[in-house]
Design an enzyme around this catalytic site. Structure first.
Site, PDB file in Angstrom:
ATOM      1  N   SER A   1      21.822   3.925 106.942  1.00  0.00           N
ATOM      2  CA  SER A   1      20.782   3.726 105.924  1.00  0.00           C
ATOM      3  C   SER A   1      21.030   2.370 105.286  1.00  0.00           C
ATOM      4  O   SER A   1      21.395   2.249 104.126  1.00  0.00           O
ATOM      5  CB  SER A   1      20.849   4.840 104.880  1.00  0.00           C
ATOM      6  OG  SER A   1      22.092   4.828 104.226  1.00  0.00           O
TER       7      SER A   1
ATOM      8  N   HIS B   1      22.152  10.807 107.951  1.00  0.00           N
ATOM      9  CA  HIS B   1      23.483  11.017 108.511  1.00  0.00           C
ATOM     10  C   HIS B   1      23.607  12.352 109.235  1.00  0.00           C
ATOM     11  O   HIS B   1      24.670  12.703 109.718  1.00  0.00           O
ATOM     12  CB  HIS B   1      24.553  10.943 107.412  1.00  0.00           C
ATOM     13  CG  HIS B   1      24.719   9.562 106.860  1.00  0.00           C
ATOM     14  ND1 HIS B   1      25.527   9.285 105.782  1.00  0.00           N
ATOM     15  CD2 HIS B   1      24.189   8.376 107.243  1.00  0.00           C
ATOM     16  CE1 HIS B   1      25.476   7.990 105.519  1.00  0.00           C
ATOM     17  NE2 HIS B   1      24.665   7.418 106.392  1.00  0.00           N
TER      18      HIS B   1
ATOM     19  N   GLU C   1      24.133  12.334 100.757  1.00  0.00           N
ATOM     20  CA  GLU C   1      25.546  12.686 100.579  1.00  0.00           C
ATOM     21  C   GLU C   1      25.733  13.564  99.354  1.00  0.00           C
ATOM     22  O   GLU C   1      25.223  13.245  98.276  1.00  0.00           O
ATOM     23  CB  GLU C   1      26.388  11.414 100.398  1.00  0.00           C
ATOM     24  CG  GLU C   1      26.244  10.462 101.560  1.00  0.00           C
ATOM     25  CD  GLU C   1      26.993   9.144 101.351  1.00  0.00           C
ATOM     26  OE1 GLU C   1      27.844   9.080 100.436  1.00  0.00           O
ATOM     27  OE2 GLU C   1      26.704   8.205 102.099  1.00  0.00           O
TER      28      GLU C   1
ATOM     29  N   GLU D   1      29.712  11.466 108.594  1.00  0.00           N
ATOM     30  CA  GLU D   1      30.857  11.158 107.731  1.00  0.00           C
ATOM     31  C   GLU D   1      31.800  12.345 107.584  1.00  0.00           C
ATOM     32  O   GLU D   1      32.621  12.395 106.667  1.00  0.00           O
ATOM     33  CB  GLU D   1      30.361  10.669 106.361  1.00  0.00           C
ATOM     34  CG  GLU D   1      29.572   9.366 106.497  1.00  0.00           C
ATOM     35  CD  GLU D   1      29.242   8.696 105.176  1.00  0.00           C
ATOM     36  OE1 GLU D   1      29.531   9.282 104.105  1.00  0.00           O
ATOM     37  OE2 GLU D   1      28.698   7.587 105.203  1.00  0.00           O
TER      38      GLU D   1
ATOM     39  N   ASP E   1      24.720  10.856  96.721  1.00  0.00           N
ATOM     40  CA  ASP E   1      24.123   9.592  97.127  1.00  0.00           C
ATOM     41  C   ASP E   1      22.774   9.934  97.735  1.00  0.00           C
ATOM     42  O   ASP E   1      22.703  10.503  98.828  1.00  0.00           O
ATOM     43  CB  ASP E   1      24.996   8.849  98.150  1.00  0.00           C
ATOM     44  CG  ASP E   1      24.347   7.546  98.610  1.00  0.00           C
ATOM     45  OD1 ASP E   1      23.282   7.193  98.053  1.00  0.00           O
ATOM     46  OD2 ASP E   1      24.899   6.883  99.513  1.00  0.00           O
TER      47      ASP E   1
ATOM     48  N   GLU F   1      24.236   8.014  93.170  1.00  0.00           N
ATOM     49  CA  GLU F   1      24.091   6.699  93.802  1.00  0.00           C
ATOM     50  C   GLU F   1      22.681   6.558  94.370  1.00  0.00           C
ATOM     51  O   GLU F   1      22.118   7.525  94.894  1.00  0.00           O
ATOM     52  CB  GLU F   1      25.124   6.604  94.925  1.00  0.00           C
ATOM     53  CG  GLU F   1      25.081   5.326  95.752  1.00  0.00           C
ATOM     54  CD  GLU F   1      26.153   5.363  96.847  1.00  0.00           C
ATOM     55  OE1 GLU F   1      27.209   6.013  96.656  1.00  0.00           O
ATOM     56  OE2 GLU F   1      25.923   4.763  97.910  1.00  0.00           O
TER      57      GLU F   1
ATOM     58  N   ASP G   1      23.824   0.890  95.401  1.00  0.00           N
ATOM     59  CA  ASP G   1      24.328   0.546  96.735  1.00  0.00           C
ATOM     60  C   ASP G   1      23.300  -0.346  97.422  1.00  0.00           C
ATOM     61  O   ASP G   1      23.419  -1.570  97.402  1.00  0.00           O
ATOM     62  CB  ASP G   1      24.594   1.835  97.520  1.00  0.00           C
ATOM     63  CG  ASP G   1      24.870   1.598  98.991  1.00  0.00           C
ATOM     64  OD1 ASP G   1      25.115   0.456  99.383  1.00  0.00           O
ATOM     65  OD2 ASP G   1      24.839   2.571  99.786  1.00  0.00           O
TER      66      ASP G   1
ATOM     67  N   LYS H   1      30.702  -2.654  99.601  1.00  0.00           N
ATOM     68  CA  LYS H   1      30.863  -2.515 101.051  1.00  0.00           C
ATOM     69  C   LYS H   1      30.946  -3.929 101.597  1.00  0.00           C
ATOM     70  O   LYS H   1      29.923  -4.620 101.697  1.00  0.00           O
ATOM     71  CB  LYS H   1      29.629  -1.851 101.645  1.00  0.00           C
ATOM     72  CG  LYS H   1      29.422  -0.382 101.293  1.00  0.00           C
ATOM     73  CD  LYS H   1      28.008   0.027 101.708  1.00  0.00           C
ATOM     74  CE  LYS H   1      27.824   1.522 101.781  1.00  0.00           C
ATOM     75  NZ  LYS H   1      26.380   1.878 101.965  1.00  0.00           N
TER      76      LYS H   1
ATOM     77  N   HIS I   1      33.264   2.868 102.539  1.00  0.00           N
ATOM     78  CA  HIS I   1      33.160   2.780 104.008  1.00  0.00           C
ATOM     79  C   HIS I   1      31.689   2.715 104.407  1.00  0.00           C
ATOM     80  O   HIS I   1      30.808   2.684 103.549  1.00  0.00           O
ATOM     81  CB  HIS I   1      33.811   4.023 104.617  1.00  0.00           C
ATOM     82  CG  HIS I   1      33.041   5.286 104.324  1.00  0.00           C
ATOM     83  ND1 HIS I   1      33.134   6.440 105.074  1.00  0.00           N
ATOM     84  CD2 HIS I   1      32.115   5.572 103.347  1.00  0.00           C
ATOM     85  CE1 HIS I   1      32.310   7.353 104.586  1.00  0.00           C
ATOM     86  NE2 HIS I   1      31.700   6.860 103.544  1.00  0.00           N
TER      87      HIS I   1
ATOM     88  N   LYS J   1      34.847   5.692  98.313  1.00  0.00           N
ATOM     89  CA  LYS J   1      34.059   6.620  99.122  1.00  0.00           C
ATOM     90  C   LYS J   1      34.461   6.412 100.563  1.00  0.00           C
ATOM     91  O   LYS J   1      34.244   5.334 101.107  1.00  0.00           O
ATOM     92  CB  LYS J   1      32.580   6.241  99.006  1.00  0.00           C
ATOM     93  CG  LYS J   1      31.751   7.120  98.134  1.00  0.00           C
ATOM     94  CD  LYS J   1      30.316   6.614  98.056  1.00  0.00           C
ATOM     95  CE  LYS J   1      29.596   6.527  99.386  1.00  0.00           C
ATOM     96  NZ  LYS J   1      28.124   6.453  99.246  1.00  0.00           N
TER      97      LYS J   1
HETATM   98  P1  PGA Z   1      25.462   3.905 105.429  1.00  0.00           P
HETATM   99  O1  PGA Z   1      25.592   5.005 104.311  1.00  0.00           O
HETATM  100  O2  PGA Z   1      26.812   3.431 105.792  1.00  0.00           O
HETATM  101  O3  PGA Z   1      24.760   4.653 106.559  1.00  0.00           O
HETATM  102  O4  PGA Z   1      24.587   2.812 104.864  1.00  0.00           O
HETATM  103  C1  PGA Z   1      26.540   4.960 103.315  1.00  0.00           C
HETATM  104  C2  PGA Z   1      25.899   4.898 101.956  1.00  0.00           C
HETATM  105  O5  PGA Z   1      24.660   4.853 101.842  1.00  0.00           O
HETATM  106  O6  PGA Z   1      26.619   4.873 100.971  1.00  0.00           O
HETATM  107 ZN    ZN Z   2      24.746   4.744  99.547  1.00  0.00          ZN
END
Ligand code: PGA
Ligand code: ZN
Length: 410
Positions: free
Chosen positions: A41, A153, A162, A203, A240, A283, A310, A335, A363, A386
């Site tokens: 995403s 996911h 999440e 995940e 999330d 998130e 994010d 990230k 991650h 995370k």
């Molecule tokens: P992604 O998801 O690594 O698929 O972008 C993680 C997140 O959205 O925090």
């Molecule tokens: Zn996110």
């Protein structure tokens, strides 16, 4: 600490998709490695991955990214001082020359940047967290463990991406992991007993089909209790939403349930959820361009809840600057591959600190065995990390590294 060699090769990430690993060697014989994780995403403002297209690997090969490292990047970085991470990263950006790193690829850049940082730490005889964070790198983050997967996911019917356990009542990192692990296994047992699927998503979290997204939170509260812990005291919950995936014009439509929300209705929905469940953090509750909505939800709920940006910020200091001026969100997800180099990720953390934002290092859903983000979290004193469920090797690699760092520090 001169760089004498850089070599990239193609490896596979945790989803079985090609990515790259880079090895950097220094004149004293020290060597470091870095690799690129990959999101599902992804935010629109992230550094772009360079992928081959064509037939092989469904177009996802990284031969061109590998060639970029073994060609122009190697030529430019050989002879540079690995200890000068800023200069190395600046040089990478100069070579790329595009605002979204699409020429050489954010994947090539981040793998190289990490490899140089790792080699420099080895050359200095220090663990990576100390190399990056100095004497202040002593604080372990609280883990946020994604135990129910939905959205992009998992192939189930949950729209929220999440659902996380946050063992915020723990006194130490290893206690936090014990609590989370016990709750995770209790959750698996409860789902199995109810005849629900315990197959896992990208995940490592379970990915059951449930009537409503709220049911996931209910199962989690039951699991915390079944494991003998107190919801809201020992272990809190976090979401999330990755709601950029729900954006539909100036409103929202959840792709799986089909439910439609106006911005205000979505904020009311979160408000109701936070009254019903021991939520500590949400998130990406709104879309990646909705700075105004983030300001609104932070005003309304940010006193009690962590509101994390994010896809909103994409680890980009300029976007964080814009958000901080408005009061949009009160925490930033970091990230490094979203921005493409280690020094730029550090710059975003620094801005977060100056703006009073909490920091959660993260991650990606497609991961490698790299543990660099665990070291980064300690280096910058991040409040949270995370790294997925307490299951699956590429997720545990990060948590296990933090257990090791904790033993070194205490
Ligand atoms: P992604 O998801 O690594 O698929 O972008 C993680 C997140 O959205 O925090
Ligand atoms: Zn996110």
């Amino acid at each position: 600490m001169k760089i004498t060699e850089l070599r990239a090769r193609q490896i596979f990430d945790s989803r079985g998709v090609p990515t790259l690993e880079v090895r950097a060697a220094l004149e004293d014989g020290s060597a470091g490695v870095g690799s690129a994780p990959s999101g599902a995403s992804t935010g629109s403002h992230e550094a772009q991955e360079l992928r081959d297209g064509g037939e092989a690997y469904g177009g996802k090969g990284v031969r061109r990214a590998v060639d970029g490292v073994n060609g122009p990047i190697r030529a430019a970085l050989t002879g540079m001082d690995a200890a000068d991470q800023c200069r190395v990263d600046e040089r990478l950006n100069e070579l790329d020359g595009t605002p979204d790193k699409s020429k050489l690829g954010g994947n090539a850049l981040i793998a190289t940047s990490w490899a140089v940082a790792d080699a420099a730490a080895k050359g200095a005889g220090m663990p990576l967290y100390r190399w990056l964070g100095g004497a202040q790198a002593r604080q372990l983050p609280c883990p946020m463990l994604n135990v129910i997967n939905g959205g992009r996911h998992a192939d189930n019917n949950l729209d929220v991406q999440e659902f996380m356990f946050v063992p915020s009542g723990a006194d130490s990192f290893h206690d936090a992991m014990r609590m989370a692990s016990e709750c995770y296994h209790a959750l698996g047992k409860l789902l199995r007993e109810a005849g629900l699927s315990t197959a896992v998503g990208d995940e490592g979290g379970f990915a059951p089909n449930l009537a409503r997204d709220e049911d996931a939170l209910e199962w989690m509260v039951r699991a915390i209790e079944a494991a003998g812990w107190k919801p809201g005291e020992d272990v809190c919950l976090a979401l999330d939403c990755a709601a950029a995936e729900w954006a539909d014009g100036d409103a929202y439509r959840q792709p799986k349930s089909g439910a439609r929300f106006r911005r205000g209705e979505l904020i009311e929905y979160y408000d109701a959820l936070s009254r019903r469940f021991p939520l500590a953090s949400i998130e990406d509750p709104l879309g990646e361009e909705d700075f105004e909505g983030f300001r609104e939800i932070t005003d309304a709920l940010g006193g009690d809840l962590m509101i994390v940006g994010d896809d909103l910020f994409t680890t980009n200091a300029e976007r964080l600057f814009r958000g901080a001026a408005l009061g949009a969100a009160n925490a930033v997800l970091v990230k490094p591959n979203q921005i493409g180099t280690v020094s730029e990720a550090l710059e975003t953390v620094q801005l977060a600190r100056r703006s009073g934002y909490a920091v959660a290092v993260s991650h990606r859903s497609g991961e490698t065995l790299s543990t660099a983000i665990a070291d980064l979290a300690v280096a910058v004193g991040a409040e949270y990390i995370k790294a997925g469920a307490p299951a699956r090797g590429e997720r545990l690699a990060k948590y296990n590294r933090l257990l090791e760092i904790e033993e070194e520090l205490y």
